[in-house]
Design a protein around this motif. Structure first.
Motif, PDB file in Angstrom:
ATOM      1  N   LYS A   1       0.808  -1.219   0.000  1.00  0.00           N
ATOM      2  CA  LYS A   1       0.000   0.000   0.000  1.00  0.00           C
ATOM      3  C   LYS A   1       0.839   1.265   0.000  1.00  0.00           C
ATOM      4  N   ARG A   2       2.120   1.135  -0.338  1.00  0.00           N
ATOM      5  CA  ARG A   2       2.955   2.336  -0.393  1.00  0.00           C
ATOM      6  C   ARG A   2       2.495   3.221  -1.545  1.00  0.00           C
ATOM      7  N   VAL A   3       2.599   4.509  -1.343  1.00  0.00           N
ATOM      8  CA  VAL A   3       2.154   5.466  -2.345  1.00  0.00           C
ATOM      9  C   VAL A   3       3.267   5.664  -3.376  1.00  0.00           C
ATOM     10  N   ARG A   4       2.920   5.538  -4.627  1.00  0.00           N
ATOM     11  CA  ARG A   4       3.868   5.796  -5.722  1.00  0.00           C
ATOM     12  C   ARG A   4       3.531   7.160  -6.313  1.00  0.00           C
ATOM     13  N   TYR A   5       4.529   7.958  -6.561  1.00  0.00           N
ATOM     14  CA  TYR A   5       4.303   9.292  -7.111  1.00  0.00           C
ATOM     15  C   TYR A   5       4.644   9.278  -8.594  1.00  0.00           C
ATOM     16  N   ASP A   6       3.819   9.946  -9.376  1.00  0.00           N
ATOM     17  CA  ASP A   6       4.038   9.972 -10.817  1.00  0.00           C
ATOM     18  C   ASP A   6       5.139  10.959 -11.183  1.00  0.00           C
ATOM     19  N   ASN A   7       5.561  10.904 -12.438  1.00  0.00           N
ATOM     20  CA  ASN A   7       6.650  11.768 -12.908  1.00  0.00           C
ATOM     21  C   ASN A   7       6.276  13.243 -12.877  1.00  0.00           C
ATOM     22  N   LYS A   8       4.995  13.546 -13.040  1.00  0.00           N
ATOM     23  CA  LYS A   8       4.556  14.941 -13.006  1.00  0.00           C
ATOM     24  C   LYS A   8       4.867  15.573 -11.648  1.00  0.00           C
ATOM     25  N   THR A   9       4.596  14.827 -10.571  1.00  0.00           N
ATOM     26  CA  THR A   9       4.873  15.323  -9.223  1.00  0.00           C
ATOM     27  C   THR A   9       6.380  15.485  -9.013  1.00  0.00           C
ATOM     28  N   ARG A  10       7.144  14.541  -9.514  1.00  0.00           N
ATOM     29  CA  ARG A  10       8.605  14.615  -9.373  1.00  0.00           C
ATOM     30  C   ARG A  10       9.172  15.820 -10.122  1.00  0.00           C
ATOM     31  N   TYR A  11       8.707  16.022 -11.355  1.00  0.00           N
ATOM     32  CA  TYR A  11       9.193  17.160 -12.138  1.00  0.00           C
ATOM     33  C   TYR A  11       8.801  18.481 -11.502  1.00  0.00           C
ATOM     34  N   MET A  12       7.589  18.529 -10.923  1.00  0.00           N
ATOM     35  CA  MET A  12       7.148  19.744 -10.262  1.00  0.00           C
ATOM     36  C   MET A  12       8.020  20.034  -9.037  1.00  0.00           C
ATOM     37  N   ALA A  13       8.374  18.975  -8.294  1.00  0.00           N
ATOM     38  CA  ALA A  13       9.251  19.147  -7.131  1.00  0.00           C
ATOM     39  C   ALA A  13      10.621  19.659  -7.561  1.00  0.00           C
ATOM     40  N   LEU A  14      11.162  19.132  -8.652  1.00  0.00           N
ATOM     41  CA  LEU A  14      12.462  19.604  -9.150  1.00  0.00           C
ATOM     42  C   LEU A  14      12.374  21.046  -9.629  1.00  0.00           C
ATOM     43  N   ALA A  15      11.279  21.395 -10.305  1.00  0.00           N
ATOM     44  CA  ALA A  15      11.111  22.773 -10.772  1.00  0.00           C
ATOM     45  C   ALA A  15      11.014  23.739  -9.600  1.00  0.00           C
ATOM     46  N   MET A  16      10.301  23.337  -8.563  1.00  0.00           N
ATOM     47  CA  MET A  16      10.185  24.198  -7.384  1.00  0.00           C
ATOM     48  C   MET A  16      11.531  24.350  -6.695  1.00  0.00           C
ATOM     49  N   TYR A  17      12.316  23.271  -6.641  1.00  0.00           N
ATOM     50  CA  TYR A  17      13.637  23.343  -6.023  1.00  0.00           C
ATOM     51  C   TYR A  17      14.549  24.280  -6.815  1.00  0.00           C
ATOM     52  N   LEU A  18      14.487  24.196  -8.139  1.00  0.00           N
ATOM     53  CA  LEU A  18      15.316  25.063  -8.977  1.00  0.00           C
ATOM     54  C   LEU A  18      14.880  26.521  -8.887  1.00  0.00           C
ATOM     55  N   ASN A  19      13.663  26.773  -8.417  1.00  0.00           N
ATOM     56  CA  ASN A  19      13.187  28.139  -8.206  1.00  0.00           C
ATOM     57  C   ASN A  19      13.311  28.563  -6.747  1.00  0.00           C
ATOM     58  N   SER A  20      14.269  27.972  -6.052  1.00  0.00           N
ATOM     59  CA  SER A  20      14.682  28.358  -4.694  1.00  0.00           C
ATOM     60  C   SER A  20      13.666  28.046  -3.600  1.00  0.00           C
ATOM     61  N   SER A  21      12.859  27.024  -3.775  1.00  0.00           N
ATOM     62  CA  SER A  21      11.983  26.583  -2.691  1.00  0.00           C
ATOM     63  C   SER A  21      12.736  25.555  -1.856  1.00  0.00           C
ATOM     64  N   GLY A  22      12.447  25.504  -0.574  1.00  0.00           N
ATOM     65  CA  GLY A  22      13.091  24.551   0.309  1.00  0.00           C
ATOM     66  C   GLY A  22      12.414  23.187   0.239  1.00  0.00           C
ATOM     67  N   PHE A  23      13.116  22.172   0.751  1.00  0.00           N
ATOM     68  CA  PHE A  23      12.578  20.816   0.716  1.00  0.00           C
ATOM     69  C   PHE A  23      11.276  20.711   1.499  1.00  0.00           C
ATOM     70  N   ARG A  24      11.237  21.324   2.672  1.00  0.00           N
ATOM     71  CA  ARG A  24      10.038  21.223   3.506  1.00  0.00           C
ATOM     72  C   ARG A  24       8.848  21.942   2.874  1.00  0.00           C
ATOM     73  N   SER A  25       9.085  23.105   2.279  1.00  0.00           N
ATOM     74  CA  SER A  25       7.968  23.825   1.652  1.00  0.00           C
ATOM     75  C   SER A  25       7.471  23.081   0.412  1.00  0.00           C
ATOM     76  N   ILE A  26       8.367  22.464  -0.336  1.00  0.00           N
ATOM     77  CA  ILE A  26       7.947  21.665  -1.499  1.00  0.00           C
ATOM     78  C   ILE A  26       7.094  20.492  -1.024  1.00  0.00           C
ATOM     79  N   GLY A  27       7.535  19.850   0.046  1.00  0.00           N
ATOM     80  CA  GLY A  27       6.781  18.728   0.592  1.00  0.00           C
ATOM     81  C   GLY A  27       5.393  19.131   1.061  1.00  0.00           C
ATOM     82  N   ARG A  28       5.284  20.301   1.701  1.00  0.00           N
ATOM     83  CA  ARG A  28       3.974  20.772   2.166  1.00  0.00           C
ATOM     84  C   ARG A  28       3.042  21.060   0.995  1.00  0.00           C
ATOM     85  N   VAL A  29       3.563  21.710  -0.036  1.00  0.00           N
ATOM     86  CA  VAL A  29       2.719  22.094  -1.175  1.00  0.00           C
ATOM     87  C   VAL A  29       2.257  20.870  -1.954  1.00  0.00           C
ATOM     88  N   LEU A  30       3.171  19.923  -2.207  1.00  0.00           N
ATOM     89  CA  LEU A  30       2.837  18.759  -3.023  1.00  0.00           C
ATOM     90  C   LEU A  30       2.259  17.595  -2.222  1.00  0.00           C
TER      91      LEU A  30
END
Length: 140
Positions: free
Chosen positions: A38-67
């Motif tokens: 029952k582990r949750v698998r994340y799609d590539n769209k979510t992963r790419y969005m997380a990378l885009a947010m990181y490249l735009n100077s968002s922190g790991f914790r804030s990216i995690g909260r938003v997504l």
């Protein structure tokens, strides 16, 4: 019948139980999996969005909260993406060439122009380091 989640083949055999769930082993890729995973698998769209947010100077914790993703997983995705980029860049770039002499322009800024004192500095030539004795013009 179930199919393997790694290689999508139909050749699964029962391989015991784990935490009360049936465990299966694939005859093709020899990997194990559980029926009640029952582990949750994340799609590539979510992963790419997380990378885009990181490249735009968002922190790991804030990216995690938003997504809605654990921040440790976001860190893992960013780290893995960096490793992939580094591997690709190493393939494309030419091998490092040897530098015979390294000149340091800013060495004189540590010596005052009218100090009259002699000072020491390091000069790197290739991989060996040499000690330089720098004197001002008034001392000569």
């Amino acid at each position: 019948m179930k199919e393997c989640k790694f290689c999508n083949c139909q050749k699964l055999v029962k391989n015991g139980f784990t935490r009360g769930f049936q465990r299966y082993k694939c005859k093709e890729c020899h990997r194990s999996q559980c029926s009640g995973d029952k582990r949750v698998r994340y799609d590539n769209k979510t992963r790419y969005m997380a990378l885009a947010m990181y490249l735009n100077s968002s922190g790991f914790r804030s990216i995690g909260r938003v997504l809605g993703v654990p921040f440790q997983l976001v860190h893992h995705w960013v780290k893995r993406a960096g490793e992939l980029v580094e591997e690709e860049a190493a393939k494309r770039l030419n091998p490092a060439r040897e530098i015979p002499v390294l000149e340091m322009d800013e060495l004189y800024t540590y010596i005052q122009k009218k100090s009259g004192k002699s000072e020491y500095g390091l000069l790197w030539i290739g991989t060996e380091m040499r000690l330089l004795h720098i004197t001002s013009e008034t001392e000569r």
